[in-house]
Structures are given as C-alpha cells and as structure tokens.
Design a protein around this motif. Structure first.
Motif, PDB file in Angstrom:
ATOM      1  N   CYS A 166       0.805  -1.224   0.000  1.00 10.59           N
ATOM      2  CA  CYS A 166       0.000   0.000   0.000  1.00 10.59           C
ATOM      3  C   CYS A 166       0.837   1.273   0.000  1.00 10.59           C
ATOM      4  CB  CYS A 166      -0.951  -0.006   1.199  1.00 10.59           C
ATOM      5  SG  CYS A 166      -2.238  -1.264   1.080  1.00 10.59           S
ATOM      6  N   CYS A 210      -6.485  -0.468  -0.620  1.00 11.38           N
ATOM      7  CA  CYS A 210      -5.608   0.107   0.402  1.00 11.38           C
ATOM      8  C   CYS A 210      -6.211   1.331   1.072  1.00 11.38           C
ATOM      9  CB  CYS A 210      -4.262   0.478  -0.216  1.00 11.38           C
ATOM     10  SG  CYS A 210      -3.253  -0.953  -0.695  1.00 11.38           S
ATOM     11  N   CYS A 235      -5.162   4.021  -4.610  1.00  9.04           N
ATOM     12  CA  CYS A 235      -5.311   3.355  -3.310  1.00  9.04           C
ATOM     13  C   CYS A 235      -6.607   2.553  -3.232  1.00  9.04           C
ATOM     14  CB  CYS A 235      -5.272   4.397  -2.187  1.00  9.04           C
ATOM     15  SG  CYS A 235      -3.650   5.172  -1.962  1.00  9.04           S
TER      16      CYS A 235
END
Length: 337
Positions: free
Chosen positions: A137, A171, A166
């Motif tokens: 991440c 993430c 993301c």
C-alpha cells in the motif's frame, strides 16, 4: 471520398450471423492488441474511421473475448498495421453480443486501409501495483501493459489520482503522494501519461488518460503514493489492538462482531505490522460499538496481504450491535512485544 452520412447508411447494409472467430494480436496477450476476425479460414483485420469506432465497439470486443470491459481503443493502428486482408469495416451500437453482429459492409469490402486497423485494450490485460515502498500500500506506481511493467507520469498528479490508485488496490484512501522525474539511462517504459482523475473512478484506467504507452523516454518518472490502508484497530491501548474498522470510500466504518474470525484477524495483524493475532475478544471488549457498519463479512485463508483481498460475503444480519475486536501480539506498530 465517402461522406460520414453516406458511410453511416452503408454500414447498415449487413449484420452477420456467422460463426467467425475473433482475436487480439500483437498486444502481449489475448486481451489487448489489433482486432482480427477469421472468415473462410483466413485471419484479417478490422478497420474503421474515428467517427465510426469508439468504446462501444471496443466493449463488444472485450465482452466477446471474456476480457472484462474496454479500457482504451484507437482506430489508428496502435498495435501496428495488419499485413493481410481487411475483412470488416464496422460500426457498433455497443449492445451486440459479438463484433460480427455489428453492422458492416460485406466481408472484405471497406473504404479504409490498414492505417485504420483498430486496436483494443481490455481491463483484463492491465494490472496495477505499488513497489519499493515497504508494502503493498505504498510505493512507486506501476502499470502492467503489453506484459511489461512500467511507470505513470503526470506533472499535475494530485491526491485525486492517488485516491483512485489506493482504492483500486484495496488500500483505503490516499495519505500522501509526490511526482518527480530525472534524466536517466536506466529507466522503465512509460505506460500511462497525462492522467486526470476525479477521485471516484474504480480504476486508474477509467480516468481521462491522454497517453497510452509503452513509450521510451530519456526520463525516469517516479509517481509515489502512500495509502492509509484498508484496516485499522481503534479504541485499544495501542494501534495493535482495538475495534476493527475498515475504509469504505473515504470514511472509516466498523466491522460487525461475528464477521471476522481468527484467520481474518491474522491478516489484519500482519497488514498493520502488528505481528500475529492473539485473540478475537467478545463484544464490548474495547467499549461501545461505533457505527456505521461495513455491510459484510470477511472470509480469509490467512495468507492474504490485505484484509480487502479476502473473500467478502454479504451479511444476513438485520442489524449489528457490536463491533469486532482484535488483539495482536505486538503492542505497537512495527515494534516488539
């Protein structure tokens, strides 16, 4: 020269019902490349003018091949010009179940040349990752295109772009992002250039992208993204114990007690850098529940890098009254017990 209006009428001449085959070639895999059809035992390309070919036709191709949805297409021979027959000049509405069922001239009849051979990139041909950041991440943004990993570049790269990266990777939301470049002889190919995201797209290739590579440039581009993560533990005496919360869009929500077992807890503790899972305590262990709640349960085999990678199933509970809680072996993130 045939006018656009006349061409649109001519393209309605024939709708094929044959069993011709379809493929994408010279794109590094079965889900990207120059569009070709097989007719009477011979493969040939498909050409079109830009006013007759768009994402609707590309969507038909990707759907027919089982390659997801269309990510990008061009009628300017993006995967090189074909060398054999041009079998079709088409116009698709986007609802057809196969390219051969799109309106087109008779087989082998066309007004465009190989310079207009259409190419398609489907979503199944693309991958996204973050590298060299210490975990899945955080790191440098890379996209896999034509079976090669490369960089992305945009001088105006911002948090909206990072947010899409993301969220796509499971993430959570973006926490930080930077973009820089330098002249270098040792660099990766540039895969995507001039990217403009609103922040709500499901994937980076759904953003407005001006340049689809791969490009060879004298620059080494570094687009760095750090995400908040999908999971966190709140209400405990450290970041390694507490009520489980996950990222839903741009907000944190609680996970219902009973929707996480010890396998899932192992994934959470590892994701947070908190060692191994010690316990999934009962309701109320870390105080009263805090809503709203994630609508679903997590089923993990324990090897996943992120909780978001686990199988998610919808909840059959009408209401949730208690938050799930986890206690990991470490008392502090990244530290010993």
């Amino acid at each position: 020269m045939v006018s656009a209006g006349v061409l649109g009428l001519l393209l309605c001449v024939q709708i094929s019902r044959g069993s011709e085959e379809l493929r994408l070639v010279d794109g590094g895999g079965r889900c990207a490349g120059r569009v070709e059809v097989k007719h009477e035992g011979e493969w040939g390309s498909v050409c079109a003018y830009d006013f007759d070919w768009d994402m609707r036709g590309a969507g038909v191709v990707c759907r027919q091949l089982g390659c997801g949805t269309a990510a990008h297409t061009s009628p300017y021979a993006p995967f090189g010009q074909g060398k054999g027959r041009i079998w079709m000049q088409v116009y698709c509405l986007g609802t057809e179940d196969s390219l051969q069922n799109c309106p087109h001239f008779d087989w082998g009849e066309h007004f465009c040349s190989h310079e207009r051979d259409v190419g398609v990139i489907c979503t199944e041909a693309l991958e996204l990752r973050l590298v060299d950041g210490g975990g899945p991440c955080a790191g440098k943004v890379e996209v896999k295109l034509q079976e090669r990993w490369g960089t992305v570049a945009d001088r105006d790269w911002n948090m909206n772009d990072a947010e899409v990266v993301c969220q796509q990777l499971g993430c959570g939301s973006a926490a930080h992002t930077t973009f820089n470049w330098r002249i270098s002889q040792d660099h990766s190919p540039l895969m995507l250039a001039l990217i403009n995201c609103s922040g709500n797209e499901e994937a980076i290739w759904n953003c407005n992208i001006k340049g689809w590579g791969p490009y060879s440039t004298p620059f080494d581009y570094t687009t760095y993204v750090e995400c908040q993560g999908f999971s966190r533990l709140a209400g405990g005496d450290s970041a390694c114990s507490g009520r489980l919360e996950v990222r839903q869009g741009r907000a944190w929500v609680s996970v219902c007690h009973g929707h996480v077992d010890l396998m899932a807890a192992q994934v959470v503790c590892r994701e947070l850098g908190c060692g191994a899972a010690l316990a999934v305590p009962g309701p109320g262990h870390f105080g009263p529940s805090v809503g709203p709640f994630w609508d679903g349960a997590f089923e993990c085999n324990g090897t996943e890098l992120l909780l978001s990678a686990c199988t998610q199933r919808r909840s059959h509970m009408q209401t949730c009254t208690h938050s799930a809680a986890i206690i990991c072996s470490r008392k502090h993130w990244g530290c010993g017990a």
